[in-house]
Design an enzyme around this catalytic site. Sequence first.
Site, PDB file in Angstrom:
ATOM      1  CG  ASP A 359      -2.489   0.787   1.493  1.00 10.41           C
ATOM      2  OD1 ASP A 359      -2.273   0.822   0.297  1.00 10.41           O
ATOM      3  OD2 ASP A 359      -2.504   0.861   2.044  1.00 10.41           O
ATOM      4  CE  LYS A 360       1.185   7.458  -1.194  1.00 13.52           C
ATOM      5  NZ  LYS A 360       0.928   8.706  -1.443  1.00 13.52           N
ATOM      6  CB  THR A 361      -1.660   6.304   2.144  1.00 16.06           C
ATOM      7  OG1 THR A 361      -2.059   6.874   1.086  1.00 16.06           O
ATOM      8  CG2 THR A 361      -1.602   8.116   2.857  1.00 16.06           C
ATOM      9  CD  GLU A 463      -6.842  23.213   0.836  1.00 14.76           C
ATOM     10  OE1 GLU A 463      -7.241  22.855   1.830  1.00 14.76           O
ATOM     11  OE2 GLU A 463      -6.515  23.603   0.498  1.00 14.76           O
ATOM     12  CG  PHE A 504      -7.642  22.066  -5.516  1.00 12.97           C
ATOM     13  CD1 PHE A 504      -7.739  22.282  -4.727  1.00 12.97           C
ATOM     14  CD2 PHE A 504      -7.226  21.778  -6.490  1.00 12.97           C
ATOM     15  CE1 PHE A 504      -5.764  22.930  -4.636  1.00 12.97           C
ATOM     16  CE2 PHE A 504      -6.090  21.429  -6.953  1.00 12.97           C
ATOM     17  CZ  PHE A 504      -4.867  22.304  -5.906  1.00 12.97           C
ATOM     18  NE  ARG A 561       1.896  15.798  -2.118  1.00 10.30           N
ATOM     19  CZ  ARG A 561       1.174  14.253  -2.170  1.00 10.30           C
ATOM     20  NH1 ARG A 561       1.842  13.300  -2.693  1.00 10.30           N
ATOM     21  NH2 ARG A 561       0.191  14.621  -2.596  1.00 10.30           N
ATOM     22  CB  THR A 641      -1.428   3.689  -3.715  1.00 10.30           C
ATOM     23  OG1 THR A 641      -2.069   4.701  -3.469  1.00 10.30           O
ATOM     24  CG2 THR A 641      -0.556   4.082  -5.465  1.00 10.30           C
ATOM     25  CE  LYS A 760      -5.130  -1.264  -2.514  1.00 13.12           C
ATOM     26  NZ  LYS A 760      -4.324  -0.838  -1.605  1.00 13.12           N
ATOM     27  CG  ASN A 783       0.894   6.417  10.841  1.00 12.95           C
ATOM     28  OD1 ASN A 783       1.071   5.031  11.128  1.00 12.95           O
ATOM     29  ND2 ASN A 783       0.578   7.009  10.918  1.00 12.95           N
TER      30      ASN A 783
END
Lengths: 1185, 353
Positions: A359-361, A463, A504, A561, A641, A760, A783
């Site tokens: 996974d990424k995040t 942000e 956005f 980024r 991801t 996945k 987390n």
Amino acid sequence: MYAEKERHVKANARDYNDKFSYADNHIKTSKYNVFTFLPINLFEQFQRVANAYFVVLLILQIIPEISSLSWFTTVVPLVLVLAITAVKDATDDYFRHKSDRQVNNRQSQVLIRGRYFITLDALYTCCQITCSNDYILETNLKVRQALTITSDLGDITKLMDFDGEVICEPPNNKLDKFTGTLYWRDNKYPLDNEKMLLRGCVLRNTEWCFGLVIFAGLQTKLMQNCGKTSFKRTSIDKLMNTLVLWIFAFLICMGVILAIGNTIWESQIGRNFQVFLPWDDFQRNAVFSGFLTFWSYIIIFNTVVPISLYVSVEVLRLGHSYFINWDRKMYYSQTDTAAEARTTTLNEELGQVEFIFSDKTGTLTQNIMVFSKCSINGKMFGDIYNEYDQKVEITEKTACVDFSFNPLCDPRFKFYDSSLVEAIKLEDLAVQEFFRLLALCHTVMPEEKSEGQLVYQAQSPDEGALVTAARNFGFVFRARTPETITLCEMGRAVTYQLLAILDFNNVRKRMSVIVRNPEGHIKLYSKGADTIIFDRLDPSNEDLMYTTSEHLNEFAGEGLRTLALAYKDLDEDDFDVWMKKLLFASTVIENREEQLAVLYEEIEQGLKLLGATAIEDKLQEGVPETIACLSLADIKIWVLTGDKLETAMNIGYSCNMLRDDMNEVFVISSHTVQEVQQQLRTAKEHILGLSRVSSTGDVEKTNMFAVDSVFEETIIAEYALVINGHSLAHALEPQLEHVLLDLACLCKTVICCRVTPLQKAQVVELVKRHKGAVTLAIGDGANDVSMIKSEYQDRSLLLMDPKAAHIGVGISGQEGMQAVLASDYSFAQFRYLQRLLLVHGRWSYFRMCNFLCYFFYKNFAFTLVHFWYAFFCGFSAQTVYDQWFITLFNIVYTSLPVLAMGLFDQDVNDQNSLRYPCLYKPGQQNLLFNKRQFFLCTLQGMGTSFLLFFIPYGAFSVMVKEDGSHFSDQQTFAVTIATSLVIVVSVQIGLDKHFWTAVNHLFIWGSLTVYFATLFAMQSDGMFGIFPRNFPFVGTARNCLSEKSVWLVILLTTVVCVVPGLAVSFLRADLFPTLTDKVRHLQQLRKREGPQEQNLRRVRRTSSRRSAYAFSHQQGFGELITSGKNMRRSTVSSVASPGRTPPSSTWIENVLKRKNEVSCANDESAGGPESSDGAKQTPKQQHTD
Amino acid sequence: MGKVKVKSGPLARRPDNSAFKQQRLPAWSPMLTANTVLPFFYLMALICMLLGVWLLLTVQGTQEMKMDYTKAGTCDLCYEKRKNASNAAQSCTCKVMFNLQKAFKGDVFFYYGLRNFHQNLRRYMDSRDDGQMVGRKKNLKNPSSYCAPFDKDQNGVPIAPCGAVANSIFNDSFILSYHQRGGFKVRIPLLRKGITWYTDKNVKFRNPKTENLTLAAVLNGTTRPLYWQKPVYELDPDDPTNNGFINDDLIIWMREAAFPNFKKLYGVLNRADETFAKGLPAGNYTIDINYNFPVQYFRGRKEVVLTTLTWFGGQNHFLPIAYLVTSSLIMLLAVVLTVIWWKFGKAGKNMEE
């Protein structure tokens, strides 16, 4: 049990609901209680084939005509094994009871703001909306919404009167689907998943909510997902099962051979021996006698499939799991989390992993964004230089900029370049405007818990990082209302009138706000992807644009980024005209989005560039190094991801999975099957064509796709594949999946982005099915509690599903207990994966393989002696050994040394295992224990048994005692062979062992001592005096082992049995040393030379990537903010006392305000649907308001 | 795996830093290098060679005389007689002669040997009752079912000692004589007692407690095994203490041989007699055999063996030869390994990365 087709639940009607006897909210995962333990556990144990087999043996042994061994030879080991297993099961169940108690006692009556677990699946009726505030914890929220019709039931009395009935689907495990209907006041209201609060999710932004319980306890969707823990088997397990079958076949063959031998013997010789040993009635027929002999030999040979095998393997795995739990190097002190092996059955599989799906995040990244650099008006800030104008690397020790001038600063914010603060203090206009923009142009919600203690709740961490940066540099975003934004600019409160938020979205890739400052000027502030902003700049900005562009390249090269910032002064009249158009457009129902987009485009022109920001998407510590190390070990890492393509690639670059020096990065991103196929084919052709040309110079187009696997090995060039969710959906179709898989396996790196959890699982399954490789899935264990639900979603598809990866690893955080529940292994940091695989996995595999090899060797050597003896004892199934020796050999005399080897052996220490990742490869290639190895070790066992039998045979046929007394009796022979056997296998394990610790010494010498002690005890006068029939060997050991000739025989046997094996392993190590041997060699040299400094691998990130936060950002809260919903009335007072019930007046008042959103925390894993979620949600909210 | 920790504080769950838990136990990790393996091989070869030579020299000093008497001398008549089971009760004696070229010095042991007699068949070996043989009264009258069909006679009287093993006891007897120079035949004194293992005689085989009765009285109510001519309490007419279950011949027979060809001790030369104080002199000898044991059923052979002993037992050529062969094989292997190592793998040539 009847199958529930529909579920009926009525509110406030206990009697009605009781009819159905639905599950209550009590969770029970434990299996036994004190009274049921013994019967249930025994029943379960006897269901295992191995145990059942031994029971059958036991029954055979009771038949006197067959019984070649006494009953106790089977019963004693069986009871021991059952007892050990029962103790283990009991302990497991005890902990399950404990955790059940803990779960069941969790408070669930009072809903408290903040982190609260929902333990039921409830239909969400209504709630109070306040803007709650756990800022760091979560960024991705899911909005849940009550039915309009029920949303004003906030009053207790009204709630009491609510008598709606819900008819819905029966309990199932689909977390993302719910269908049902609410019948209330003669109306029907459709219910879907948006209206549900599922167990495991966490309420945010609301102080309370009411709900109607639909499913409880085990019937909740979460528990339905968790309940079915499929028992995972490792490949060694499977191999072992096959081998056990082979052994059975072998056993039957031998039985048949010996039975035939018996038939022939009885009819040729036994017939003539009847004077001394008359045949029984059944024996008149020699064939039938052979048949009985067959069974007798099956009993005798049962020790080739030792009863203790399975239990030993389990003990080993348990031990290995404890070593994982105990490993200090996988302990993360910041969250006080140690690694945990949650299953104890998969350890050696960790040494065979070929594919990692990550996974990424939260797994690769910390999901923390840090403002690290910026470019303002052509000047770059963020780097620090020493006196020689050289760039200094920022480390932990580098001094941070002192923000003490700003009382409102966030102490956690770190910045190192003091020139920026100086610029601020000098009141540089551009710098001020830059930070003002950052403080104004966003959709962050502030919360001031107490004076000066600001907490921001941002929709994306990017942000949050930007606003926090502005805050620390003196432009503190303090409060917002739908119409205003209050800043504290360099200590001075300034309120801006918020005129519009141009939010956005995926197409715009930018966001703007239009504000009126206290001076009355209207300004538009815009931030967005650099390319987008640059297109809309005023031509006068060209020079600045070039400088900024250079800076942006530099930022991107460091994997940051970036965002470009620009502003524009607006003319009052122009704005009025535009605003009117906007108001009109926003009331239009058809094509509203498009019309708004056109209007936004219209005003965001002729911008003035302010600069650019660079945010670091903080990777977890050591991620690039870990990935580099794992790929050196030939482990392929696939990132799956839910992120956008660009974000994913960005992370790919920053963690060194994608590199600029790669030959090609294929990006598959199309919408039709044909296009996807075309792209895949082209890519593959490209790789194969190139490698073909480079290797042979000859391109054979026709064969190109036929033999891929051959080429796989020859590809030297490095490729990467990036594929997005849409394309993946097509590529996973049966006709394309092979192409996909082939291509993916040709690439060093594979990144799948915007994939749904289902995809996945499909990807994992694809690899599992076609590559036959061991797969590992690692996901963030959050987390953060709020990610738990999706964590489960992930897990439920990725890890729990029997189709999913072999091993599931969860990354646990502070709240890890909930998050990692579904995983097999959990720890706090991605980098520990390296240690888990390369050290623990490798050791486990190595140990398990050595253990099995030795175990089979030992048992073959032990058992096959009977085979040779059969030719001398008329195939009568006479055993060579004493029955007690047979009983105790496996479980007492030889079990501990081999267990010690399986637990503590190390060929290479942990530092070297990590330093030479190639050491991991034998595991992937299954080299240490496979059918060939098995064959070799059984062959060695057979050879040993042959020598063990024939050397004493040769000696005994002519041997007498020193005092002349007769000595070639069966009992002496038995003791001699048994002693030789114990000594030979002990010497052999000494040679097989690589690592002699005190424990090993203790066990080996201890076992030998125990053997002799038991031998003498079993053959003592006392034992014989009590049970003469069971201990007929009385005195044999004393007479036998006091003879020099016996020791000469034992010595000879030992030497002859051990020397050939020793010569072979010496030759192998000398002529064809494996990497392991080489590393061992080095290790020894180094040990002699003393400790050396370890040269750590440093992985430099090199990338020319333009990373753009704008690409990954999702639609914001813009509309929500301007609509005025979700705004707290009084910022400080109402939330000042968390946990206490607010005064009833406010409470009721708030209820009547009936703000009806609750946000369920959610992870990005929902992937695809997420952005559309937001899009759908917002308009609805407006309608309900 | 929940382990309750008493620790608290920020690092409460940190694993202990013990060498055991961190798998850092001090250890010796030997490697198979030429420095260790090759010397070991040479050493082993040397040790085996020395042992082999020593054993061989020792064995050379021993003497053995083996004679198959199944049909030798006048025994062929008896052999024919025993073919017919109905003659089992009739005794038959015969005589065989042999000549010793060299004197047998020291203790001389007299064995009888059987070939092709399977004492090691499972059912045969089980067909005994150790409880009975250790003198338990209960088992005396009620022999183990393992003894069947030799547990009771046709009348249901229990057999003592029961079972196929005891039943088939070797019942030839021998008288060994030496032809002195003058033509006198001197009977060679043999010790027929004290030739069993101490444990067998004193622990494993006991007579039932007599309690002032005769052994015969105690054993009253049992019968002799089917093939026996005499009851168990009359096995040794000369020595009443050598009767019953503790009869040496019975004990020796009851210690079942591991292989179908075996020899069992019959007697030891009594060197108290002056003529034989130094052993058996060279010359002619006669054995008078009471030929009872039938072997023709199972195509067996009977033999007598006279032998002297060494420190490691009787004349045993297997061990010295096996040691010498092993030694030479290890030596050969060691040389081959040395050559290979020298040529291909010297000094860790292959160890380089």
